[in-house]
Design a protein around this motif. Structure first.
Motif, PDB file in Angstrom:
ATOM      1  N   ASN A   1       0.864  -1.179   0.000  1.00  0.00           N
ATOM      2  CA  ASN A   1       0.000   0.000   0.000  1.00  0.00           C
ATOM      3  C   ASN A   1       0.900   1.228   0.000  1.00  0.00           C
ATOM      4  O   ASN A   1       2.129   1.107   0.135  1.00  0.00           O
ATOM      5  CB  ASN A   1      -0.972  -0.020   1.189  1.00  0.00           C
ATOM      6  CG  ASN A   1      -0.275   0.010   2.538  1.00  0.00           C
ATOM      7  OD1 ASN A   1       0.635   0.807   2.765  1.00  0.00           O
ATOM      8  ND2 ASN A   1      -0.705  -0.860   3.454  1.00  0.00           N
ATOM      9  N   PRO A   2       0.343   2.420  -0.182  1.00  0.00           N
ATOM     10  CA  PRO A   2       1.191   3.622  -0.243  1.00  0.00           C
ATOM     11  C   PRO A   2       2.040   3.836   1.003  1.00  0.00           C
ATOM     12  O   PRO A   2       3.176   4.310   0.900  1.00  0.00           O
ATOM     13  CB  PRO A   2       0.171   4.750  -0.435  1.00  0.00           C
ATOM     14  CG  PRO A   2      -0.980   4.096  -1.132  1.00  0.00           C
ATOM     15  CD  PRO A   2      -1.062   2.729  -0.533  1.00  0.00           C
ATOM     16  N   ALA A   3       1.511   3.498   2.193  1.00  0.00           N
ATOM     17  CA  ALA A   3       2.285   3.686   3.414  1.00  0.00           C
ATOM     18  C   ALA A   3       3.494   2.763   3.446  1.00  0.00           C
ATOM     19  O   ALA A   3       4.582   3.148   3.884  1.00  0.00           O
ATOM     20  CB  ALA A   3       1.400   3.454   4.635  1.00  0.00           C
TER      21      ALA A   3
ATOM     22  N   LEU B   1      -1.040 -10.599 -10.587  1.00  0.00           N
ATOM     23  CA  LEU B   1      -1.214  -9.283  -9.983  1.00  0.00           C
ATOM     24  C   LEU B   1      -2.647  -9.131  -9.494  1.00  0.00           C
ATOM     25  O   LEU B   1      -3.586  -9.598 -10.146  1.00  0.00           O
ATOM     26  CB  LEU B   1      -0.915  -8.180 -11.002  1.00  0.00           C
ATOM     27  CG  LEU B   1      -1.252  -6.739 -10.587  1.00  0.00           C
ATOM     28  CD1 LEU B   1      -0.322  -6.257  -9.482  1.00  0.00           C
ATOM     29  CD2 LEU B   1      -1.199  -5.804 -11.789  1.00  0.00           C
ATOM     30  N   MET B   2      -2.814  -8.469  -8.355  1.00  0.00           N
ATOM     31  CA  MET B   2      -4.125  -7.990  -7.926  1.00  0.00           C
ATOM     32  C   MET B   2      -4.064  -6.479  -7.831  1.00  0.00           C
ATOM     33  O   MET B   2      -3.127  -5.930  -7.248  1.00  0.00           O
ATOM     34  CB  MET B   2      -4.534  -8.568  -6.569  1.00  0.00           C
ATOM     35  CG  MET B   2      -5.115  -9.957  -6.629  1.00  0.00           C
ATOM     36  SD  MET B   2      -5.853 -10.434  -5.045  1.00  0.00           S
ATOM     37  CE  MET B   2      -6.607 -12.005  -5.518  1.00  0.00           C
ATOM     38  N   ILE B   3      -5.052  -5.821  -8.392  1.00  0.00           N
ATOM     39  CA  ILE B   3      -5.172  -4.370  -8.280  1.00  0.00           C
ATOM     40  C   ILE B   3      -6.004  -4.060  -7.038  1.00  0.00           C
ATOM     41  O   ILE B   3      -7.122  -4.544  -6.889  1.00  0.00           O
ATOM     42  CB  ILE B   3      -5.848  -3.772  -9.527  1.00  0.00           C
ATOM     43  CG1 ILE B   3      -5.031  -4.071 -10.784  1.00  0.00           C
ATOM     44  CG2 ILE B   3      -6.040  -2.266  -9.341  1.00  0.00           C
ATOM     45  CD1 ILE B   3      -3.669  -3.415 -10.825  1.00  0.00           C
ATOM     46  N   LYS B   4      -5.438  -3.254  -6.135  1.00  0.00           N
ATOM     47  CA  LYS B   4      -6.157  -2.890  -4.916  1.00  0.00           C
ATOM     48  C   LYS B   4      -7.049  -1.681  -5.174  1.00  0.00           C
ATOM     49  O   LYS B   4      -6.592  -0.664  -5.698  1.00  0.00           O
ATOM     50  CB  LYS B   4      -5.177  -2.571  -3.790  1.00  0.00           C
ATOM     51  CG  LYS B   4      -4.470  -3.787  -3.223  1.00  0.00           C
ATOM     52  CD  LYS B   4      -3.564  -3.438  -2.069  1.00  0.00           C
ATOM     53  CE  LYS B   4      -4.315  -3.329  -0.780  1.00  0.00           C
ATOM     54  NZ  LYS B   4      -3.394  -3.205   0.383  1.00  0.00           N
ATOM     55  N   VAL B   5      -8.309  -1.821  -4.784  1.00  0.00           N
ATOM     56  CA  VAL B   5      -9.310  -0.772  -4.973  1.00  0.00           C
ATOM     57  C   VAL B   5     -10.035  -0.566  -3.648  1.00  0.00           C
ATOM     58  O   VAL B   5     -10.520  -1.534  -3.050  1.00  0.00           O
ATOM     59  CB  VAL B   5     -10.325  -1.165  -6.065  1.00  0.00           C
ATOM     60  CG1 VAL B   5     -11.434  -0.123  -6.169  1.00  0.00           C
ATOM     61  CG2 VAL B   5      -9.630  -1.350  -7.405  1.00  0.00           C
TER      62      VAL B   5
ATOM     63  N   ASP C   1      -6.974   4.116 -13.826  1.00  0.00           N
ATOM     64  CA  ASP C   1      -5.704   3.816 -13.166  1.00  0.00           C
ATOM     65  C   ASP C   1      -5.493   2.315 -13.040  1.00  0.00           C
ATOM     66  O   ASP C   1      -4.376   1.816 -13.243  1.00  0.00           O
ATOM     67  CB  ASP C   1      -5.678   4.473 -11.784  1.00  0.00           C
ATOM     68  CG  ASP C   1      -4.274   4.818 -11.325  1.00  0.00           C
ATOM     69  OD1 ASP C   1      -3.469   5.268 -12.162  1.00  0.00           O
ATOM     70  OD2 ASP C   1      -3.969   4.634 -10.129  1.00  0.00           O
ATOM     71  N   ALA C   2      -6.546   1.580 -12.709  1.00  0.00           N
ATOM     72  CA  ALA C   2      -6.437   0.130 -12.576  1.00  0.00           C
ATOM     73  C   ALA C   2      -6.054  -0.517 -13.904  1.00  0.00           C
ATOM     74  O   ALA C   2      -5.180  -1.390 -13.948  1.00  0.00           O
ATOM     75  CB  ALA C   2      -7.763  -0.443 -12.071  1.00  0.00           C
TER      76      ALA C   2
ATOM     77  N   GLU D   1      -1.809  -0.952  -5.378  1.00  0.00           N
ATOM     78  CA  GLU D   1      -2.994  -0.111  -5.173  1.00  0.00           C
ATOM     79  C   GLU D   1      -3.083   1.013  -6.197  1.00  0.00           C
ATOM     80  O   GLU D   1      -2.063   1.591  -6.584  1.00  0.00           O
ATOM     81  CB  GLU D   1      -2.949   0.480  -3.762  1.00  0.00           C
ATOM     82  CG  GLU D   1      -4.238   1.163  -3.347  1.00  0.00           C
ATOM     83  CD  GLU D   1      -4.403   1.191  -1.830  1.00  0.00           C
ATOM     84  OE1 GLU D   1      -5.303   1.915  -1.367  1.00  0.00           O
ATOM     85  OE2 GLU D   1      -3.664   0.486  -1.135  1.00  0.00           O
ATOM     86  N   VAL D   2      -4.312   1.296  -6.621  1.00  0.00           N
ATOM     87  CA  VAL D   2      -4.532   2.484  -7.447  1.00  0.00           C
ATOM     88  C   VAL D   2      -4.190   3.721  -6.625  1.00  0.00           C
ATOM     89  O   VAL D   2      -4.100   3.671  -5.395  1.00  0.00           O
ATOM     90  CB  VAL D   2      -5.988   2.569  -7.960  1.00  0.00           C
ATOM     91  CG1 VAL D   2      -6.322   1.391  -8.868  1.00  0.00           C
ATOM     92  CG2 VAL D   2      -6.985   2.652  -6.806  1.00  0.00           C
TER      93      VAL D   2
END
Length: 372
Positions: free
Chosen positions: A44-46, A137-141, A124-125, A109-110
Motif C-alpha cells: 500500500n502507499p504507506a 497481480l491484484m489491483i487494490k481498490v 488507473d487500474a 494499489e490504485v
C-alpha cells in the motif's frame, strides 16, 4: 513445522503485508515462501513510503532513472513500484501455478486520491494492470461506494481485484455483490471466469483501537466488550461469506468455474500493548480466508503463535457482542464509516510524503547522475 506454515493446515493462506527491494533481491522473500509457507504479498502507499523514503535500497535505480531524463516524482515512484511488484510477482509465480491460481498474488494499489472516483479508479487500474503485465497481480481498490462500482467493471473485464479498506459488514456485502455482478456480466458477454481472483480485505485492529476508546469513556457494563468488537465483527462477516457461498446465485457461478472472493484479514498487527501480540492472527484462522500479516507480527507468530481453527468458534458469542454494542448504543457504524475516511487520508498522506521524499532524493542524486 513453522507455526506460520501450520496455519495452512486450517485452510487459511498467509500473505505478507510488506514490500521492500532488499527483501526481493536478498532472497528473503523466497526464504519466507519455503520456510513459512508464505503464499502472497500485499502493498500500500504507506508501505512504499517507508520502503523508498526510509531506505537507500532504491537510490541506484532512482539515479539511473533520473540520468535517463525522468524527473516527475509520481512517474519515478511508479517505475520503482512497478519494478518491485513485477519482481515479487515473478518470485510468487511458481506458487500461483502450483495452487492453480488460488494463491501467489501480489497487490498494487490504485492512486489513493481516487477512492471516491469511479472513472479515475477504472483508468488507473487498467493502466497499472497493463504496465505490470503479470497474471498474478491484484489491483487494490478501496471498498467505497465508488470503488464498488469500479470493482464490478474490473471483474467484468477480467482483472484480479483486492478490495481494501473494508471495516463494516454492509460494506463487505456491497463489494461481494459487486464481485458477483462482475462475474455475471463477464459470463453473459461470453468471457471466461475461471481464472479471475479477488479478495475482500476486512480490517481488524483499527476497529478495536477506536471502539475501546468509546468503551472506556462509557464505562460500566460496556467495559466487558473491551478488545472484543473487532474479532466479533470479523467472525460475523465470515458468516456472511458462508451464507453467500451457500446461495443459489453463487452456486450457479461456481458451477461455471468461478472462484470465491475470499475474505482477507488486514490490519492484524496488535496496536494495544495490553493485548497478546498475535491475538488477531490466532483468533481468525479458518477455511477459505487469507491473513496478510506485517513483518513484526509474523516474527511474533513464528516465535509463539498457536495455530488452530478459530474463525468459526464462538459465533454465538460474537453475535452477542455485536448485539450488546447495539443495545448500549455504542457507535460502531459511525466508527467504521470514519475509519474508511481516515484510511483513505492515511494513504493519501503517505503517498504525498512518498512523492516529497522521491523529489528530495532526485535532487540529491541528480548531480551524480549527470554525464561526465
Amino acid at each position: 513445522m513453522s507455526a506460520l506454515k501450520a496455519i495452512s493446515e486450517y485452510g487459511q493462506s498467509v500473505w505478507l503485508d510488506y514490500i521492500r527491494r532488499d527483501l526481493l533481491e536478498s532472497g528473503g522473500l523466497r526464504k519466507l515462501i519455503v520456510e513459512d509457507g508464505l503464499l502472497g504479498l500485499t502493498s500500500n502507499p504507506a508501505i512504499f513510503e517507508k520502503a523508498i523514503g526510509g531506505s537507500a535500497d532504491y537510490d541506484r535505480a532512482l539515479q539511473a532513472l533520473v540520468a535517463g531524463g525522468l524527473r516527475d516524482p509520481a512517474a519515478l515512484f511508479e517505475r520503482l513500484a512497478i519494478e518491485d511488484i513485477q519482481q515479487a510477482a515473478d518470485i510468487f509465480r511458481p506458487v500461483w501455478e502450483a495452487s492453480g491460481g488460488v494463491d501467489g498474488y501480489v497487490s498494487l494499489e490504485v492512486a489513493p486520491g481516487l477512492a471516491y472516483d469511479t472513472a479515475g479508479t477504472l483508468a488507473d487500474a487498467r493502466r497499472l494492470w497493463a504496465a505490470v503485465g503479470r497474471p498474478n497481480l491484484m489491483i487494490k481498490v478501496p471498498g467505497t461506494a465508488e470503488g464498488a462500482a469500479a470493482i464490478r467493471q474490473l471483474i467484468a473485464e477480467g482483472l484480479n481485484v483486492n478490495v481494501t479498506l473494508l471495516f463494516s459488514r454492509p460494506a463487505y456485502r456491497a463489494v461481494a455483490e459487486a464481485y458477483l455482478a462482475g462475474l455475471e456480466a463477464r459470463r453473459a458477454a461470453g468471457g471466461p471466469i475461471e481464472r479471475i481472483a479477488s479478495v475482500a480485505s476486512f480490517f481488524i485492529s483499527r476497529i478495536d483501537t477506536a471502539m475501546d476508546a468509546e468503551i472506556a469513556a462509557r464505562g460500566g457494563e460496556a467495559l466487558a466488550l473491551t478488545g472484543k468488537v473487532a474479532i466479533a465483527n470479523a467472525k460475523l462477516a465470515y458468516e456472511d461469506y458462508r451464507a453467500l457461498s451457500a446461495s443459489p446465485r453463487w452456486q450457479a457461478l461456481a458451477a461455471q468455474g468461478a472462484r470465491p472472493q475470499r475474505l482477507l484479514w488486514a490490519s492484524t498487527g496488535t496496536k494495544n500493548p495490553a493485548y497478546r501480540d498475535v491475538l488477531y492472527v490466532e483468533e481468525l484462522i479458518g477455511p477459505d480466508t487469507v491473513d496478510t500479516i506485517p513483518p513484526a507480527t509474523m516474527d511474533a507468530f513464528r516465535d509463539h503463535g498457536r495455530p488452530r481453527r478459530s474463525l468459526d468458534e464462538g459465533t454465538a458469542e460474537a453475535a452477542a457482542v455485536i448485539a450488546a454494542v447495539a443495545r448500549l448504543d455504542l457507535p460502531l457504524d459511525a466508527i467504521t464509516t470514519r475509519l474508511v475516511a481516515e484510511g483513505v487520508k492515511l494513504f493519501v498522506d503517505a503517498h504525498d510524503q512518498l512523492l516529497a521524499a522521491v523529489a528530495r532524493k532526485r535532487d540529491a542524486l541528480a548531480p551524480q547522475a549527470q554525464p561526465a
